[in-house]
Design an enzyme around this catalytic site. Structure first.
Site, PDB file in Angstrom:
ATOM      1  N   CYS A  50       0.830  -1.207   0.000  1.00 29.03           N
ATOM      2  CA  CYS A  50       0.000   0.000   0.000  1.00 29.03           C
ATOM      3  C   CYS A  50       0.872   1.269   0.000  1.00 29.03           C
ATOM      4  O   CYS A  50       1.431   1.617  -1.030  1.00 29.03           O
ATOM      5  CB  CYS A  50      -0.983  -0.057   1.162  1.00 29.03           C
ATOM      6  SG  CYS A  50      -2.476   0.883   0.830  1.00 29.03           S
TER       7      CYS A  50
ATOM      8  N   HIS B 284      -3.696  -5.055   0.702  1.00 27.58           N
ATOM      9  CA  HIS B 284      -3.107  -5.544   1.955  1.00 27.58           C
ATOM     10  C   HIS B 284      -3.198  -7.070   2.010  1.00 27.58           C
ATOM     11  O   HIS B 284      -4.116  -7.612   2.632  1.00 27.58           O
ATOM     12  CB  HIS B 284      -3.858  -4.948   3.148  1.00 27.58           C
ATOM     13  CG  HIS B 284      -3.593  -3.500   3.340  1.00 27.58           C
ATOM     14  ND1 HIS B 284      -2.541  -3.034   4.087  1.00 27.58           N
ATOM     15  CD2 HIS B 284      -4.227  -2.419   2.859  1.00 27.58           C
ATOM     16  CE1 HIS B 284      -2.548  -1.714   4.080  1.00 27.58           C
ATOM     17  NE2 HIS B 284      -3.557  -1.309   3.342  1.00 27.58           N
TER      18      HIS B 284
ATOM     19  N   GLU C 278      -1.710  -9.078   3.754  1.00 24.98           N
ATOM     20  CA  GLU C 278      -1.577  -9.635   5.112  1.00 24.98           C
ATOM     21  C   GLU C 278      -2.926 -10.034   5.720  1.00 24.98           C
ATOM     22  O   GLU C 278      -2.980 -10.886   6.596  1.00 24.98           O
ATOM     23  CB  GLU C 278      -0.836  -8.657   6.044  1.00 24.98           C
ATOM     24  CG  GLU C 278      -1.570  -7.369   6.412  1.00 24.98           C
ATOM     25  CD  GLU C 278      -1.325  -6.213   5.438  1.00 24.98           C
ATOM     26  OE1 GLU C 278      -1.037  -6.492   4.253  1.00 24.98           O
ATOM     27  OE2 GLU C 278      -1.430  -5.049   5.853  1.00 24.98           O
TER      28      GLU C 278
END
Ligand code: GLN
Length: 542
Positions: A370, A506, A508
């Protein structure tokens, strides 16, 4: 009883075992604070804002839930006092209450119950976690609502589990049960008798203490569960199963006919990979909230998961990006790879650009997420494409080359982008939730994912400015993924670098300990290769 005891992880671990017994499981977090959602709360105060597929900005506990169970959660699974009141007030304004006086009981509690039903419908078991501690003013309506659910639906439809702390007093050499007794007394005074106590302690609870707690709290002795500190949270499902927690839940909820024996082999494999690493890497994470690692909860987990898939221990070196501004590249020495995570605002942004430049020039694996992708684009624009005044308009609205900007700022004459910004709320608001993108053949990203189209969760306002696409591509940056309509840049990489990959989303948020995530797995592998002096490594599987 006190915060930070790990209610979220304890609940998620129980959920993981129930899932392993073949039940359909969902989880929900009720947060007593008055913010409508945590999206606007500072990461310093509240930790990470976790994003779901449908773009809800939620409490970080939802991240734990999704890492422990396979069910994907939505905005229904995270509810705050603010959301409840917002809805009740909307109904009141609409006249739904037909002139009645609107009160905490029954109107607020009914709305809480409605939200619980909406989130848990269609599942065998819903685990509903109430944030805060017993005795808080804010959490009372939530506790009242669950009390009512139990009374209305019966003890085989709703059970209560309370997590307490059993402190060890070193001077006396004893575990103290008194705080647990008091906390349960407080709960019973509002009509809630816990069915199960999870007693968190440094050491396993001796039988004598267990008996004492059972006696004073009116909880069956075998339902007083010792919840010891574990060095690795993914051990908790195995530990709680060894304490027969799932058995008690299945029995109380009369689910015997629906369950099979727990198959925890995937969790055993995760724990085995943590405990028997064959390699180790150190990753620098260069961000802004590094003193407060809860702000990067999912990121830290995803890096470790990436390591688990190849039996590699991942050490994290958290660095303030401002430190890179003061100290220069020296701050980044001694690491095997560098990650720049998401972030907002100008503090430390130049340090992130310097970090990307250092990784690029020194052929150190770089993963930009990002803001970390945006920083990498600014570096390439300034230092390779010759666009010296390049920046993101987030930090300098009048910069000479706004290579990153709000979509509304870089509308093109073709009209295509213009139309898109009018159709959606992209301009000036967050782009949130799951978005699909198409990967370019022959790129590292395409190779790691192993498919053409992938979907990742987003949370950002600014975008790669298409007006600079050609110039930046000519400088050697490859756009490895674009949104399905070809309009937005989703991933970039440098082909002549061992591993320089960045994405606007993202990833994650979609990494789990059992599966890992392709980009994190690839990144850790690149870190291992860098550490081994660039040699290609043999596959090691978890
Ligand atoms: N601040 C940047 C944006 O809004 C990046 C956001 C992020 O890293 N999550 O686009």
């Amino acid at each position: 009883m006190v915060s930070s005891l790990g209610k979220g992880i304890a609940a998620a671990s129980l959920a993981a075992i129930l899932e392993a017994r073949g039940l359909r499981i969902t989880m929900m977090k009720l947060d007593p604070y008055i913010n409508v959602d945590p999206g606007t709360m500072s990461p310093f105060q509240h930790g990470e804002v976790y994003v779901t597929d449908d773009g809800a900005e939620t409490d970080l506990d939802l991240g734990h839930y999704e890492r422990f169970v396979r069910t994907r959660l939505t905005r229904k699974n995270s509810v705050t006092t603010g959301r409840i009141y917002e809805e009740v007030i909307r109904k009141e304004r609409r006249g739904d209450y037909l002139g009645g006086t609107v009160q905490v009981i029954p109107h607020i509690t009914d709305e809480i119950k409605r939200c619980i039903d909406a989130a848990t419908e269609g599942f065998d078991v819903g685990l509903v976690e109430i944030g805060g501690t017993v005795g808080d003013i804010e959490s009372l309506p939530f506790l009242e609502a669950i009390r009512q659910i139990r009374t209305e639906r019966g003890p085989d439809q709703a059970i209560f589990m309370h997590l307490t702390l059993v402190p060890y007093i070193a001077a006396a050499g004893e575990l103290k049960t008194k705080p647990t007794q008091h906390s349960v007394k407080e709960l019973r005074s509002i009509g809630i008798q816990p069915d199960i106590l999870l007693c968190r302690s440094e050491k396993p609870l001796p039988d004598g203490e267990r008996r004492k707690i059972a006696l004073f709290t009116n909880v069956h002795e075998k339902a007083v569960i010792s919840c010891v500190d574990v060095d690795n949270i993914y051990k908790l499902p195995l530990w709680l199963h060894s304490q027969h927690l799932d058995e008690i839940v299945v029995e109380r909820l009369r689910l015997e006919s629906q369950v099979k024996p727990a198959d925890l082999s995937e969790w055993e494999a995760v724990v085995d990979a943590v405990e028997h690493p064959v390699d180790e890497v150190t990753i620098a994470v260069v961000g802004k909230y590094v003193d407060h690692q809860d702000a990067y909860k999912s990121l830290g987990e995803a890096l470790r998961h990436g390591g688990l898939r190849q039996r590699t221990k991942v050490r994290l070196k958290w660095l303030e990006s401002e430190q890179v501004e003061y100290e220069g590249a020296a701050a980044l020495s001694g690491v095997d790879a560098i990650l720049v995570p998401g972030g907002f605002g100008d503090r430390g942004f130049e340090g992130k650009v310097l970090t990307a430049k250092h990784a690029r020039e020194n052929r150190i694996p770089y993963f930009g997420i990002c803001y970390g992708m945006q920083a990498a684009v600014v570096d390439v624009a300034r230092h390779i494409a010759g666009l010296t005044g390049a920046n993101t308009t987030e930090n300098d609205r009048r910069c000479e080359h706004p290579v990153i900007g709000l979509i509304t700022e870089w509308r093109t004459a073709t009209g295509e982008v213009e139309r898109r910004s009018e159709e959606s709320d992209l301009g000036g608001t967050m782009r949130l939730g799951l978005q699909e993108c198409r990967l370019k053949h022959g790129t590292k990203a395409r190779e790691m994912y192993g498919k053409d189209v992938v979907a990742e969760r987003h949370r950002h306002r600014y975008e790669f400015n298409n007006r600079y696409r050609t110039q930046i591509e000519d400088a050697g940056l490859v756009i490895s993924a674009k949104s399905m309509d070809d309009l937005l840049v989703e991933m970039i990489e440098l082909p002549d670098h061992p591993w320089f990959v960045a994405c606007q989303a993202h990833p994650e948020f979609l990494s789990t300990p059992r599966d890992g995530h392709p980009l994190f797995i690839g990144f850790i592998r690149a870190a291992r290769e860098h550490k081994a002096g660039g040699r290609l490594l043999k596959e090691v599987s978890a």
